[in-house]
Design a protein around this motif. Structure first.
Motif, PDB file in Angstrom:
ATOM      1  N   ILE A   1       0.823  -1.216   0.000  1.00  0.00           N
ATOM      2  CA  ILE A   1       0.000   0.000   0.000  1.00  0.00           C
ATOM      3  C   ILE A   1       0.861   1.272   0.000  1.00  0.00           C
ATOM      4  O   ILE A   1       0.502   2.280  -0.616  1.00  0.00           O
ATOM      5  N   ALA A   2       2.036   1.227   0.646  1.00  0.00           N
ATOM      6  CA  ALA A   2       2.884   2.436   0.710  1.00  0.00           C
ATOM      7  C   ALA A   2       3.310   2.863  -0.686  1.00  0.00           C
ATOM      8  O   ALA A   2       3.262   4.056  -1.024  1.00  0.00           O
ATOM      9  N   LYS A   3       3.705   1.911  -1.529  1.00  0.00           N
ATOM     10  CA  LYS A   3       4.094   2.264  -2.900  1.00  0.00           C
ATOM     11  C   LYS A   3       2.853   2.686  -3.701  1.00  0.00           C
ATOM     12  O   LYS A   3       2.895   3.648  -4.469  1.00  0.00           O
ATOM     13  N   ALA A   4       1.752   1.963  -3.487  1.00  0.00           N
ATOM     14  CA  ALA A   4       0.524   2.277  -4.226  1.00  0.00           C
ATOM     15  C   ALA A   4       0.108   3.730  -4.006  1.00  0.00           C
ATOM     16  O   ALA A   4      -0.386   4.394  -4.916  1.00  0.00           O
ATOM     17  N   LEU A   5       0.325   4.234  -2.770  1.00  0.00           N
ATOM     18  CA  LEU A   5      -0.109   5.606  -2.453  1.00  0.00           C
ATOM     19  C   LEU A   5       0.980   6.629  -2.748  1.00  0.00           C
ATOM     20  O   LEU A   5       0.771   7.835  -2.606  1.00  0.00           O
ATOM     21  N   ASP A   6       2.160   6.164  -3.154  1.00  0.00           N
ATOM     22  CA  ASP A   6       3.279   7.085  -3.339  1.00  0.00           C
ATOM     23  C   ASP A   6       3.251   7.707  -4.747  1.00  0.00           C
ATOM     24  O   ASP A   6       2.796   8.836  -4.921  1.00  0.00           O
ATOM     25  N   ASP A   7       3.693   6.964  -5.755  1.00  0.00           N
ATOM     26  CA  ASP A   7       3.868   7.599  -7.068  1.00  0.00           C
ATOM     27  C   ASP A   7       3.328   6.767  -8.232  1.00  0.00           C
ATOM     28  O   ASP A   7       3.665   7.020  -9.382  1.00  0.00           O
ATOM     29  N   VAL A   8       2.472   5.780  -7.932  1.00  0.00           N
ATOM     30  CA  VAL A   8       1.976   4.895  -8.995  1.00  0.00           C
ATOM     31  C   VAL A   8       0.846   5.570  -9.782  1.00  0.00           C
ATOM     32  O   VAL A   8       0.006   6.257  -9.200  1.00  0.00           O
TER      33      VAL A   8
ATOM     34  N   ILE B   1       1.533   2.067 -13.928  1.00  0.00           N
ATOM     35  CA  ILE B   1       2.950   2.389 -14.107  1.00  0.00           C
ATOM     36  C   ILE B   1       3.508   2.573 -12.704  1.00  0.00           C
ATOM     37  O   ILE B   1       3.076   3.463 -11.955  1.00  0.00           O
ATOM     38  N   VAL B   2       4.419   1.690 -12.347  1.00  0.00           N
ATOM     39  CA  VAL B   2       4.992   1.666 -10.992  1.00  0.00           C
ATOM     40  C   VAL B   2       6.448   2.114 -11.098  1.00  0.00           C
ATOM     41  O   VAL B   2       7.332   1.322 -11.433  1.00  0.00           O
TER      42      VAL B   2
ATOM     43  N   ILE C   1       7.116  -6.147 -14.058  1.00  0.00           N
ATOM     44  CA  ILE C   1       5.917  -6.966 -13.843  1.00  0.00           C
ATOM     45  C   ILE C   1       4.919  -6.268 -12.906  1.00  0.00           C
ATOM     46  O   ILE C   1       3.729  -6.579 -12.938  1.00  0.00           O
ATOM     47  N   ALA C   2       5.381  -5.309 -12.101  1.00  0.00           N
ATOM     48  CA  ALA C   2       4.454  -4.590 -11.210  1.00  0.00           C
ATOM     49  C   ALA C   2       3.489  -3.715 -12.021  1.00  0.00           C
ATOM     50  O   ALA C   2       2.378  -3.421 -11.575  1.00  0.00           O
ATOM     51  N   SER C   3       3.919  -3.317 -13.223  1.00  0.00           N
ATOM     52  CA  SER C   3       3.130  -2.376 -14.032  1.00  0.00           C
ATOM     53  C   SER C   3       2.119  -3.149 -14.877  1.00  0.00           C
ATOM     54  O   SER C   3       2.268  -3.295 -16.094  1.00  0.00           O
TER      55      SER C   3
END
Ligand code: MTE
Length: 363
Positions: A165-172, A194-195, A201-203
């Protein structure tokens, strides 16, 4: 059929690895990768999505309510355009064999499984909050609409991978635009994640669902694949998220020209570093004994790439071993050997190039 000097049909800017396409550059590399030259990595094939009936589904116990969004509803939120690199986890896999003597299975990418584009979309956090994100949410499983992936008779379901969730709310971003155009079909039309700075593979492309949960869930794309396996890897260090620092040599003295004794030439290349920016690029023209600082040219932003250049006047004819290594703004420097792993992920070592220096310019 006309073929270029690599044996590819003329006008084909890719090396074909089955359904995967690797970008090949001749000479200088533009800062932005045109859409029709951007590498393609598909597990099955592009999903055929009708944008008019497409809906993005937000589900799971981590949001207050289940929600759906049409493309125009997504586009009605405040959008952003970010210049970001997208890089495959296996970029450079070929060098495990070429430089380290251990061929690793999978697409034998050179260094062309990366591109930089201007991605337009809505921050993922905007949509999660709009759908009533709970404080207790820990991750988002992004699910693609391409056909389920079947391997060795086992159906692994739709391509999907959890994002903390931290990455999801950061800059994705949930992106629908690529270099000012709608996403091409191969790149996830009508919308994809776009991650920035993370394994490609995250994107997730052809995004169909965001499953937000209050407990951690797994998928084969973070347990079976896209995870480090082999000697020295354990639960503590085998998760794949941020990409490593990397660099390459693009030209020696300009397109199609080599180097000549006593004549100044300009070595050029690029460097990139996952979520970080680049602080230094060094080049050796003697196989790694002495190193020279290259000059960084133009924009040098996190989660992107930067161009570098270094003048070189070869002092003797014959073959020279050029090596390029970069250091990023977090202090990571490319090692001589990349950490080995069974699937050949994250090749991060300094790449060596054999360059022939002619005695004199051809008349
Ligand atoms: N998303 C879906 N749904 N299906 C896929 O096969 N491939 C992933 C990722 N997202 C994939 C996907 C991988 S491994 C990479 S490297 C990037 O998409 C590649 O994006 P591109 O083909 O647009 O360059």
């Amino acid at each position: 059929m006309l073929r270029d000097r690599h044996g590819r049909p003329e006008g084909d800017h890719f090396v074909h690895h089955g359904t995967d396409l690797e970008t090949v550059w001749e000479g200088e590399v533009p800062h932005l990768t045109p859409n029709d030259r951007f590498f393609v990595r598909n597990h099955t094939g592009p999903a055929a999505v009708d944008a008019a009936s497409w809906r993005l589904l937000v589900t799971g116990d981590g949001v207050g309510r289940e929600a759906t969004y049409t493309l125009s509803e997504l586009q009605s939120f405040t959008s952003r355009t970010d210049e970001l690199a997208l890089e495959c986890t296996g970029n450079g896999r070929r060098y495990f064999a070429d430089q380290q003597g251990h061929e690793r299975p999978g697409t034998q990418w050179g260094l062309g499984a990366i591109g930089v584009a201007r991605w337009t979309g809505v921050p993922l956090g905007t949509i999660l909050r709009h759908a009533g994100l709970l404080d207790s949410a820990v991750q988002v499983m992004a699910v693609g609409l391409d056909e389920p992936y079947v391997d060795g008779g086992v159906n692994h379901g739709r391509v999907r991978r959890p994002l903390p969730i931290a990455k999801a709310l950061d800059d994705v971003l949930i992106a629908w635009g690529m270099n000012g155009q709608p996403l091409p079909r191969d790149h996830g039309y009508p919308a994809r994640l776009i991650v920035p700075g993370w394994v490609g593979i995250a994107s997730i492309k052809w995004l169909g669902e965001l499953r937000v949960t209050t407990t951690a869930e797994t998928s084969p794309w973070n347990t079976k694949w896209y995870r480090m396996h082999g000697v020295g890897w354990s639960d503590e260090n085998s998760t794949l998220d941020r990409m490593p620092v990397m660099s390459c040599l693009d030209t020696v003295g300009g397109p199609r020209s080599g180097a000549t004794v006593g004549r100044k030439t300009h070595l050029r290349g690029r460097a990139w570093a996952g979520e970080a920016a680049i602080s230094r690029v060094e080049v050796s023209t003697d196989g790694g004994r002495r190193w020279h600082d290259a000059t960084l040219v133009g924009a040098n932003e996190p989660s992107c790439w930067v161009a570098w250049t270094l003048p070189w006047t070869p002092g003797r004819a014959g073959s020279h071993d050029l090596v390029v290594r970069a250091t990023d703004t977090t202090g990571r420097r490319q090692p001589e050997r990349a950490p080995d792993n069974e699937d050949g992920y994250l090749f991060s070592a300094a790449v060596r190039y054999r360059v022939d220096v002619a005695c004199q310019a051809a008349g």
